[in-house]
Design an enzyme around this catalytic site. Structure first.
Site, PDB file in Angstrom:
ATOM      1  N   ARG A   1      36.213  23.264  87.261  1.00  0.00           N
ATOM      2  CA  ARG A   1      35.035  23.172  88.133  1.00  0.00           C
ATOM      3  C   ARG A   1      34.435  24.562  88.214  1.00  0.00           C
ATOM      4  O   ARG A   1      34.973  25.513  87.644  1.00  0.00           O
ATOM      5  CB  ARG A   1      35.355  22.558  89.500  1.00  0.00           C
ATOM      6  CG  ARG A   1      36.736  22.660  90.043  1.00  0.00           C
ATOM      7  CD  ARG A   1      37.164  24.061  90.394  1.00  0.00           C
ATOM      8  NE  ARG A   1      36.210  24.695  91.297  1.00  0.00           N
ATOM      9  CZ  ARG A   1      36.077  25.973  91.467  1.00  0.00           C
ATOM     10  NH1 ARG A   1      36.837  26.828  90.805  1.00  0.00           N
ATOM     11  NH2 ARG A   1      35.184  26.483  92.301  1.00  0.00           N
ATOM     12  N   GLY A   2      33.334  24.693  88.960  1.00  0.00           N
ATOM     13  CA  GLY A   2      32.618  25.968  88.969  1.00  0.00           C
ATOM     14  C   GLY A   2      31.542  25.908  87.890  1.00  0.00           C
ATOM     15  O   GLY A   2      31.825  25.525  86.744  1.00  0.00           O
TER      16      GLY A   2
ATOM     17  N   GLN B   1      38.514  24.752  98.022  1.00  0.00           N
ATOM     18  CA  GLN B   1      38.543  25.675  96.880  1.00  0.00           C
ATOM     19  C   GLN B   1      38.802  27.111  97.333  1.00  0.00           C
ATOM     20  O   GLN B   1      39.334  27.918  96.579  1.00  0.00           O
ATOM     21  CB  GLN B   1      37.217  25.623  96.112  1.00  0.00           C
ATOM     22  CG  GLN B   1      36.975  24.341  95.343  1.00  0.00           C
ATOM     23  CD  GLN B   1      36.158  23.349  96.127  1.00  0.00           C
ATOM     24  OE1 GLN B   1      36.261  23.278  97.358  1.00  0.00           O
ATOM     25  NE2 GLN B   1      35.343  22.574  95.459  1.00  0.00           N
TER      26      GLN B   1
ATOM     27  N   ASP C   1      25.484  27.038  92.070  1.00  0.00           N
ATOM     28  CA  ASP C   1      25.544  25.973  91.063  1.00  0.00           C
ATOM     29  C   ASP C   1      24.196  25.740  90.408  1.00  0.00           C
ATOM     30  O   ASP C   1      24.108  25.255  89.288  1.00  0.00           O
ATOM     31  CB  ASP C   1      26.053  24.675  91.697  1.00  0.00           C
ATOM     32  CG  ASP C   1      27.508  24.861  92.078  1.00  0.00           C
ATOM     33  OD1 ASP C   1      27.779  25.375  93.183  1.00  0.00           O
ATOM     34  OD2 ASP C   1      28.383  24.558  91.241  1.00  0.00           O
TER      35      ASP C   1
ATOM     36  N   LYS D   1      28.067  25.445  97.103  1.00  0.00           N
ATOM     37  CA  LYS D   1      29.017  24.573  97.806  1.00  0.00           C
ATOM     38  C   LYS D   1      28.574  24.298  99.244  1.00  0.00           C
ATOM     39  O   LYS D   1      28.085  25.198  99.932  1.00  0.00           O
ATOM     40  CB  LYS D   1      30.388  25.252  97.777  1.00  0.00           C
ATOM     41  CG  LYS D   1      31.523  24.509  98.421  1.00  0.00           C
ATOM     42  CD  LYS D   1      31.675  23.074  97.958  1.00  0.00           C
ATOM     43  CE  LYS D   1      31.843  22.930  96.463  1.00  0.00           C
ATOM     44  NZ  LYS D   1      31.740  21.526  96.001  1.00  0.00           N
TER      45      LYS D   1
HETATM   46  O1  MRU Z   1      32.539  21.717  93.397  1.00  0.00           O
HETATM   47  P1  MRU Z   1      32.843  23.008  92.699  1.00  0.00           P
HETATM   48  O2  MRU Z   1      34.213  23.529  92.992  1.00  0.00           O
HETATM   49  O3  MRU Z   1      32.566  22.917  91.212  1.00  0.00           O
HETATM   50  O4  MRU Z   1      31.808  24.026  93.320  1.00  0.00           O
HETATM   51  C1  MRU Z   1      31.839  25.356  92.904  1.00  0.00           C
HETATM   52  C2  MRU Z   1      30.884  26.207  93.622  1.00  0.00           C
HETATM   53  O5  MRU Z   1      30.154  25.765  94.476  1.00  0.00           O
HETATM   54  C3  MRU Z   1      30.799  27.628  93.198  1.00  0.00           C
HETATM   55  O6  MRU Z   1      30.439  28.432  94.273  1.00  0.00           O
HETATM   56  C4  MRU Z   1      29.726  27.745  92.110  1.00  0.00           C
HETATM   57  O7  MRU Z   1      29.968  26.852  91.074  1.00  0.00           O
HETATM   58  C5  MRU Z   1      29.656  29.106  91.569  1.00  0.00           C
HETATM   59  S1  MRU Z   1      30.959  29.383  90.431  1.00  0.00           S
HETATM   60  C6  MRU Z   1      30.970  30.901  89.791  1.00  0.00           C
END
Ligand code: MRU
Length: 376
Positions: free
Chosen positions: A53-54, A203, A244, A255
């Site tokens: 994820r990320g 997370q 994202d 997030k």
């Molecule tokens: O749902 P996730 O864990 O994929 O969300 C991740 C985030 O919101 C991070 O802050 C974002 O992807 C930036 S990652 C460098």
């Protein structure tokens, strides 16, 4: 970054050259395990179930997903099917579309017999560039932490608040929001991180705390609602979060809960920075609240929580009464007026129209990470 002394990236081509290895993030912090993906369907499931994820890592995974599909069938039809199922795996992080479009622009002009090799090579380029870009983000962001240290007359550690996990686990290496923290820490700047636990999937509590702990960075996990209180009491020098999808105008999707942190930061005059590679900017849209698709995930992520029990087993427990409905929005949008600056591989840019135009121009001219020429 290193795990128990051994250097790791989050994704790499396995030794057999036919499968892709990743760290299974659903098991952290209790278990460190890698898994192998052999098919594009494995990649789709891995993204959807958040094994990876990320935003930047989702993009890199999509590149390898296309490569695995091309190894089986390099036809146009197979490419389009792989594109579609990967694209549908998660809706918000724009790096997914960015990586898929990049794979398309390289592969479709080639004859089918050359596509598999080119796909693996391009996926590796995407991953390698992400490492370079995140390292450059770290260098640019380090200056902000250094400045906060100078502002405090070097008398105490700099307190940074972060939300979710935008560390190396969310990218291929280094991270976005955490890269400046690692670079500052490695340069001897004393830094302490407030880690929002980041319900419902935690997370922050499980991934950010694990990462920072392994690197030796002082940190404290807090409940999501604590940040405003800390800011009111002068215990946060700056916030740094990831993104994202950020719009051409500078609205930041990240997030769920990021927006509330930005509001609290604004009310307390705490600088609020967003660290992201340019591949996270969606230049096709301006208004993030109106235009960014917000993922909703299973209500069970809210009603049930998993963790390590006293007998050392990972298990789940229910938090809510049977029958209480739950809603699980995964992201929110922070309007640009609450963002102090975007920390990119090209430097730090306030989300103002002329600055966003400059960033776009620099990104169009450049192909990767840049020396710190644009810090302000
Ligand atoms: O749902 P996730 O864990 O994929 O969300 C991740 C985030 O919101 C991070 O802050 C974002 O992807 C930036 S990652 C460098």
């Amino acid at each position: 970054m290193k795990v128990d002394g051994q250097p790791y990236r989050t994704i790499w081509l396995s030794a057999d050259g036919k499968s892709v290895s990743v760290i299974d993030q659903t098991l952290l912090p209790h278990l460190f395990k890698t898994v192998e993906w052999r098919t594009v369907e494995d990649v789709v499931a891995g993204i959807r179930n958040m094994v990876v994820r990320g935003a930047p890592l989702i993009g890199a995974a999509a590149g390898y997903g296309i490569a695995l599909a091309m190894a089986v069938d390099p036809s146009d039809k197979a490419f389009e099917r792989a594109y579609e199922i990967l694209f549908a795996s998660r809706p918000t992080a724009v790096n997914l579309r960015w990586a898929l479009d990049r794979m398309r622009s390289v592969l479709l002009p080639l004859g089918p017999n050359r596509r598999a090799e080119a796909a693996f090579a391009t996926a590796k380029i995407i991953a390698d560039e992400d490492v370079e870009n995140c390292s450059a983000i770290g260098e640019h962001g380090k200056g902000l932490i250094q400045q906060a240290w100078e502002n405090a007359q070097r008398s105490r550690p700099v307190n940074v608040l972060t939300h979710c996990n935008a560390g190396w686990l969310a990218t291929v290496d280094w991270g976005t929001a955490l890269a400046p923290i690692y670079k500052a820490f490695d340069a001897g700047i004393p830094v302490h991180v407030w880690v929002d636990e980041t319900r419902p999937r935690n997370q922050g509590a499980s991934l950010t705390a694990w990462e920072l702990g392994h690197h030796g960075v002082p940190h404290t996990v807090i409940v999501d609602n604590a940040g405003g209180h800390l800011m009111q009491h002068g215990q946060v020098d700056l916030c740094i979060v990831g993104s994202d999808r950020t719009t051409a105008g500078g609205d930041v999707c990240n997030k769920i809960g990021t927006y509330l942190k930005a509001l609290a930061a604004h009310d307390n005059r705490v600088p609020f920075y967003v660290a992201l590679p340019v591949s996270t900017i969606d230049w096709t849209i301006d208004d993030g609240v109106k235009s960014i698709p917000i993922e909703t995930r299973a209500p069970e992520e809210v009603t049930v929580i998993s963790g390590l029990s006293g007998d050392g087993k990972i298990g789940s427990v229910r938090l809510t009464p049977e029958g209480s409905p739950a809603m699980n929005y995964a992201f929110d949008v922070t309007p640009r007026r609450f963002v102090t600056g975007l920390v990119t591989e090209f430097g730090v840019f306030p989300p103002l129209p002329e600055e966003m135009a400059k960033l776009r121009q620099e990104a169009a001219l450049g192909t990767g990470s840049h020396p710190p020429s644009h810090d302000r």
